[in-house]
Design an enzyme around this catalytic site. Structure first.
Site, PDB file in Angstrom:
ATOM      1  N   GLY A  38       0.856  -1.201   0.000  1.00  0.00           N
ATOM      2  CA  GLY A  38       0.000   0.000   0.000  1.00  0.00           C
ATOM      3  C   GLY A  38       0.877   1.230   0.000  1.00  0.00           C
ATOM      4  O   GLY A  38       1.378   1.657   1.042  1.00  0.00           O
ATOM      5  N   ARG A  90      -0.649   7.863  -0.328  1.00  0.00           N
ATOM      6  CA  ARG A  90      -0.187   9.065   0.384  1.00  0.00           C
ATOM      7  C   ARG A  90       0.558   8.699   1.668  1.00  0.00           C
ATOM      8  O   ARG A  90       1.605   9.262   1.975  1.00  0.00           O
ATOM      9  CB  ARG A  90      -1.399   9.940   0.715  1.00  0.00           C
ATOM     10  CG  ARG A  90      -2.028  10.577  -0.490  1.00  0.00           C
ATOM     11  CD  ARG A  90      -3.383  11.144  -0.173  1.00  0.00           C
ATOM     12  NE  ARG A  90      -4.354  10.107   0.155  1.00  0.00           N
ATOM     13  CZ  ARG A  90      -5.664  10.288   0.237  1.00  0.00           C
ATOM     14  NH1 ARG A  90      -6.168  11.479   0.062  1.00  0.00           N
ATOM     15  NH2 ARG A  90      -6.488   9.288   0.525  1.00  0.00           N
ATOM     16  N   LYS A 137      -7.393   5.105  17.973  1.00  0.00           N
ATOM     17  CA  LYS A 137      -7.367   5.972  16.783  1.00  0.00           C
ATOM     18  C   LYS A 137      -8.778   6.379  16.352  1.00  0.00           C
ATOM     19  O   LYS A 137      -9.018   7.517  15.925  1.00  0.00           O
ATOM     20  CB  LYS A 137      -6.634   5.268  15.631  1.00  0.00           C
ATOM     21  CG  LYS A 137      -6.594   6.081  14.319  1.00  0.00           C
ATOM     22  CD  LYS A 137      -5.927   7.412  14.496  1.00  0.00           C
ATOM     23  CE  LYS A 137      -5.744   8.322  13.318  1.00  0.00           C
ATOM     24  NZ  LYS A 137      -6.478   8.251  12.118  1.00  0.00           N
ATOM     25  N   GLY A 153       1.519   5.376   2.700  1.00  0.00           N
ATOM     26  CA  GLY A 153       2.503   4.303   2.547  1.00  0.00           C
ATOM     27  C   GLY A 153       3.854   4.816   2.069  1.00  0.00           C
ATOM     28  O   GLY A 153       4.910   4.363   2.535  1.00  0.00           O
ATOM     29  N   VAL A 181      -3.062   0.004   3.270  1.00  0.00           N
ATOM     30  CA  VAL A 181      -4.087   0.008   2.215  1.00  0.00           C
ATOM     31  C   VAL A 181      -5.386   0.570   2.801  1.00  0.00           C
ATOM     32  O   VAL A 181      -5.512   0.697   4.013  1.00  0.00           O
ATOM     33  CB  VAL A 181      -4.307  -1.425   1.652  1.00  0.00           C
ATOM     34  CG1 VAL A 181      -3.029  -1.952   1.031  1.00  0.00           C
ATOM     35  CG2 VAL A 181      -4.816  -2.379   2.728  1.00  0.00           C
ATOM     36  N   GLU A 236     -11.155  14.719  16.571  1.00  0.00           N
ATOM     37  CA  GLU A 236     -10.790  15.544  15.405  1.00  0.00           C
ATOM     38  C   GLU A 236     -12.042  16.173  14.772  1.00  0.00           C
ATOM     39  O   GLU A 236     -12.044  17.370  14.433  1.00  0.00           O
ATOM     40  CB  GLU A 236     -10.065  14.620  14.418  1.00  0.00           C
ATOM     41  CG  GLU A 236      -9.610  15.198  13.119  1.00  0.00           C
ATOM     42  CD  GLU A 236      -8.985  14.062  12.280  1.00  0.00           C
ATOM     43  OE1 GLU A 236      -7.913  13.563  12.659  1.00  0.00           O
ATOM     44  OE2 GLU A 236      -9.584  13.673  11.264  1.00  0.00           O
ATOM     45  N   ASN A 258      -6.775   2.895   8.866  1.00  0.00           N
ATOM     46  CA  ASN A 258      -7.864   3.260   9.776  1.00  0.00           C
ATOM     47  C   ASN A 258      -8.901   2.142   9.836  1.00  0.00           C
ATOM     48  O   ASN A 258     -10.088   2.367   9.597  1.00  0.00           O
ATOM     49  CB  ASN A 258      -8.553   4.536   9.283  1.00  0.00           C
ATOM     50  CG  ASN A 258      -7.919   5.784   9.864  1.00  0.00           C
ATOM     51  OD1 ASN A 258      -7.406   5.786  10.969  1.00  0.00           O
ATOM     52  ND2 ASN A 258      -7.977   6.861   9.102  1.00  0.00           N
ATOM     53  N   ALA A 278      -8.946   0.938   4.482  1.00  0.00           N
ATOM     54  CA  ALA A 278      -9.599   0.065   5.465  1.00  0.00           C
ATOM     55  C   ALA A 278     -10.697  -0.752   4.782  1.00  0.00           C
ATOM     56  O   ALA A 278     -11.282  -0.321   3.794  1.00  0.00           O
ATOM     57  CB  ALA A 278     -10.200   0.923   6.574  1.00  0.00           C
TER      58      ALA A 278
HETATM   59  N1  LIG Z   1      -4.617  10.206   4.442  1.00  0.00           N
HETATM   60  C1  LIG Z   1      -4.661  10.355   5.765  1.00  0.00           C
HETATM   61  O1  LIG Z   1      -4.722  11.461   6.313  1.00  0.00           O
HETATM   62  C2  LIG Z   1      -4.610   9.172   6.670  1.00  0.00           C
HETATM   63  C3  LIG Z   1      -4.934   7.912   6.208  1.00  0.00           C
HETATM   64  N2  LIG Z   1      -4.912   6.847   7.086  1.00  0.00           N
HETATM   65  C4  LIG Z   1      -5.282   5.507   6.654  1.00  0.00           C
HETATM   66  O2  LIG Z   1      -4.153   4.924   5.982  1.00  0.00           O
HETATM   67  C5  LIG Z   1      -4.621   4.025   4.963  1.00  0.00           C
HETATM   68  C6  LIG Z   1      -4.045   4.456   3.622  1.00  0.00           C
HETATM   69  O3  LIG Z   1      -4.462   5.781   3.389  1.00  0.00           O
HETATM   70  P1  LIG Z   1      -3.890   6.683   2.187  1.00  0.00           P
HETATM   71  O4  LIG Z   1      -2.429   6.410   1.992  1.00  0.00           O
HETATM   72  O5  LIG Z   1      -4.374   8.047   2.461  1.00  0.00           O
HETATM   73  O6  LIG Z   1      -4.690   6.040   0.948  1.00  0.00           O
HETATM   74  P2  LIG Z   1      -4.317   6.130  -0.614  1.00  0.00           P
HETATM   75  O7  LIG Z   1      -5.612   5.913  -1.329  1.00  0.00           O
HETATM   76  O8  LIG Z   1      -3.506   7.331  -0.900  1.00  0.00           O
HETATM   77  O9  LIG Z   1      -3.373   4.849  -0.832  1.00  0.00           O
HETATM   78  C7  LIG Z   1      -3.817   3.516  -0.748  1.00  0.00           C
HETATM   79  C8  LIG Z   1      -2.885   2.667  -1.598  1.00  0.00           C
HETATM   80  O10 LIG Z   1      -3.221   1.301  -1.385  1.00  0.00           O
HETATM   81  C9  LIG Z   1      -3.164   0.649  -2.657  1.00  0.00           C
HETATM   82  N3  LIG Z   1      -3.986  -0.556  -2.575  1.00  0.00           N
HETATM   83  C10 LIG Z   1      -5.335  -0.644  -2.464  1.00  0.00           C
HETATM   84  N4  LIG Z   1      -5.697  -1.928  -2.368  1.00  0.00           N
HETATM   85  C11 LIG Z   1      -4.563  -2.682  -2.417  1.00  0.00           C
HETATM   86  C12 LIG Z   1      -4.290  -4.063  -2.365  1.00  0.00           C
HETATM   87  N5  LIG Z   1      -5.259  -4.968  -2.236  1.00  0.00           N
HETATM   88  N6  LIG Z   1      -2.989  -4.460  -2.458  1.00  0.00           N
HETATM   89  C13 LIG Z   1      -1.992  -3.559  -2.593  1.00  0.00           C
HETATM   90  N7  LIG Z   1      -2.192  -2.223  -2.644  1.00  0.00           N
HETATM   91  C14 LIG Z   1      -3.459  -1.788  -2.551  1.00  0.00           C
HETATM   92  C15 LIG Z   1      -3.688   1.671  -3.656  1.00  0.00           C
HETATM   93  O11 LIG Z   1      -3.270   1.360  -4.972  1.00  0.00           O
HETATM   94  C16 LIG Z   1      -3.028   2.947  -3.104  1.00  0.00           C
HETATM   95  O12 LIG Z   1      -1.740   3.159  -3.662  1.00  0.00           O
HETATM   96  C17 LIG Z   1      -6.160   4.072   5.027  1.00  0.00           C
HETATM   97  O13 LIG Z   1      -6.624   3.053   5.883  1.00  0.00           O
HETATM   98  C18 LIG Z   1      -6.428   5.438   5.645  1.00  0.00           C
HETATM   99  O14 LIG Z   1      -7.679   5.512   6.289  1.00  0.00           O
HETATM  100  C19 LIG Z   1      -4.530   6.985   8.391  1.00  0.00           C
HETATM  101  C20 LIG Z   1      -4.196   8.208   8.875  1.00  0.00           C
HETATM  102  C21 LIG Z   1      -4.224   9.401   8.066  1.00  0.00           C
HETATM  103  O1  LIG Z   2      -7.411   9.474  10.001  1.00  0.00           O
HETATM  104  C1  LIG Z   2      -7.306  10.511   9.399  1.00  0.00           C
HETATM  105  C2  LIG Z   2      -6.861  11.761  10.058  1.00  0.00           C
HETATM  106  O2  LIG Z   2      -6.630  11.548  11.419  1.00  0.00           O
HETATM  107  C3  LIG Z   2      -7.614  10.514   7.938  1.00  0.00           C
HETATM  108  O3  LIG Z   2      -7.444  11.758   7.336  1.00  0.00           O
HETATM  109  C4  LIG Z   2      -8.982   9.961   7.695  1.00  0.00           C
HETATM  110  O4  LIG Z   2      -9.161   9.681   6.327  1.00  0.00           O
HETATM  111  C5  LIG Z   2     -10.051  10.913   8.185  1.00  0.00           C
HETATM  112  O5  LIG Z   2     -11.184  10.191   8.560  1.00  0.00           O
HETATM  113  P1  LIG Z   2     -12.619  10.436   7.897  1.00  0.00           P
HETATM  114  O6  LIG Z   2     -12.558   9.832   6.520  1.00  0.00           O
HETATM  115  O7  LIG Z   2     -13.571   9.716   8.812  1.00  0.00           O
HETATM  116  O8  LIG Z   2     -12.799  11.928   7.855  1.00  0.00           O
END
Ligand SMILES: NC(=O)C1=CN([C@@H]2O[C@H](COP(=O)(O)OP(=O)(O)OC[C@H]3O[C@@H](n4cnc5c(N)ncnc54)[C@H](O)[C@@H]3O)[C@@H](O)[C@H]2O)C=CC1
Ligand SMILES: O=C(CO)[C@H](O)[C@H](O)COP(=O)(O)O
EC number: 1.1.1.343
Length: 299
Positions: free
Chosen positions: A7, A10, A169, A12, A67, A176, A95, A69
């Site tokens: 994953g 953003r 979390k 990863g 990846v 938040e 998440n 959730a």
């Molecule tokens: N963006 C944020 O502010 C935050 C996000 N998170 C959590 O972190 C996780 C990732 O979030 P982001 O990086 O923002 O998402 P994103 O959408 O930017 O990246 C997800 C990546 O996972 C890949 N992916 C999806 N399914 C897959 C699979 N089966 N095998 C391999 N790769 C796969 C996608 O191609 C993509 O590159 C989520 O659970 C999100 O809720 C946690 C804290 C903050």
């Molecule tokens: O975890 C986060 C920030 O702390 C992520 O930005 C998350 O995607 C935000 O949650 P929601 O989609 O419920 O607004």
């Protein structure tokens, strides 16, 4: 240490960069080839399939999932399962819903750590705050990686058994929501109120010594600086909502009143009717500030 990362979006890519910068090796896999190429440019060893990914990892595998959730986590674990045993450790840094994490910890052949990650893509430079649930030995084993991905040794803690990391979390996200709502309401009143105020200046002066200074308030300041004091074209529409919904559901189950978090959540749902509320337009822009979530814009 060698870490396998699945994953590479953003969040990863930040885990990859910080882990490499701390001197560890990273094997990187994503369904998206461009994301794998980006990780390889940073110095990770690219994997072109999950089978290749598993082959490149040593006998005691340390794997971090970043990846989305839900289904993506289950699908990935299902594919990994035949290659895992009790000496391996899998971290879910996304998440995920905490009850899903408890279920996965019970069925996964490896030790399973549910790791709530806060800081968002905008927190890359500082490092993240990590809330970890699962077996102590696995947490200790991953400590060098947690040190690297977090702000440092103080930026991560083991919360307790399976599920506790994602539980903490989830509630963090409820807080938040309420904080975003409170800042939004205050700035809405300032914007609609008696004086013609520059809201960037207000946010700036509040961020210098005021009781309510915070990172979210710095992101309010950034939003007014970049979008203008009336938030320009930022739409009255706030996306997301899953983590807040889980928090409210848990409050109901535990009979703990959560009026602020519930109100913030219902405001988000209400925003989808598009009736032009300023507080929701600011919340929309703040989600870009910390999460680099896409900003819906009005015509
Ligand atoms: N963006 C944020 O502010 C935050 C996000 N998170 C959590 O972190 C996780 C990732 O979030 P982001 O990086 O923002 O998402 P994103 O959408 O930017 O990246 C997800 C990546 O996972 C890949 N992916 C999806 N399914 C897959 C699979 N089966 N095998 C391999 N790769 C796969 C996608 O191609 C993509 O590159 C989520 O659970 C999100 O809720 C946690 C804290 C903050
Ligand atoms: O975890 C986060 C920030 O702390 C992520 O930005 C998350 O995607 C935000 O949650 P929601 O989609 O419920 O607004």
């Amino acid at each position: 240490m060698q870490l396998g990362l699945i994953g590479l979006g953003r969040m990863g890519q930040i885990v990859v960069g910080r882990t490499l910068a701390a001197g560890h090796e990273v094997v990187a896999f994503d369904l998206d080839d461009d994301a794998v190429a980006t990780a390889a440019d940073t110095g990770a060893d690219p994997a072109d399939s999950l089978a290749d990914f598993v082959d490149q990892l040593g006998s005691e595998k340390r794997i971090w999932l970043m990846v989305p959730a839900g289904e993506a986590v289950d699908v990935t674990l299902e594919e990994l399962e035949p290659h895992l045993d009790a000496d391996d450790v899998v971290v879910d840094g996304g998440n995920s819903y905490f009850e899903d994490s408890v279920r996965r910890a019970e069925s996964c052949p490896a030790a399973y750590l549910d790791c709530g990650t806060s800081g968002g893509p905008a927190g890359a430079e500082l490092g993240f705050s990590l809330m970890v649930g699962g077996p102590q030995w696995a947490y200790d084993e991953l400590e060098p990686v947690f040190d690297a991905v977090a702000t440092g040794p103080d930026g991560h803690e083991r919360m307790g058994p399976a599920g506790s990391g994602h539980y903490v979390k989830m509630i963090h996200n409820g807080v938040e929501y309420a904080l975003m709502q409170a800042y939004g309401e205050g700035f809405e009143l300032l914007h609609e109120g008696r004086f013609d105020l520059d809201l960037e200046n207000v946010a700036s002066v509040w961020n210098n010594g005021a009781v309510i200074r915070s990172w979210l308030l710095e992101l309010c300041e950034e939003a007014f600086r970049e979008e203008g004091t009336d938030l320009g074209t930022v739409a009255d529409r706030v996306e997301g909502g899953s983590t807040g919904t889980w928090t409210v559901q848990e409050g109901l189950e535990q009979e703990v009143p959560l009026p602020l978090i519930y109100t913030a959540l219902s405001e988000r749902f209400g925003s989808r009717a598009d009736d032009g509320r300023f507080s929701r337009r600011l919340a929309n822009r703040l989600r870009y500030g910390f999460g680099r979530h896409e900003v819906p814009r009005r015509e």
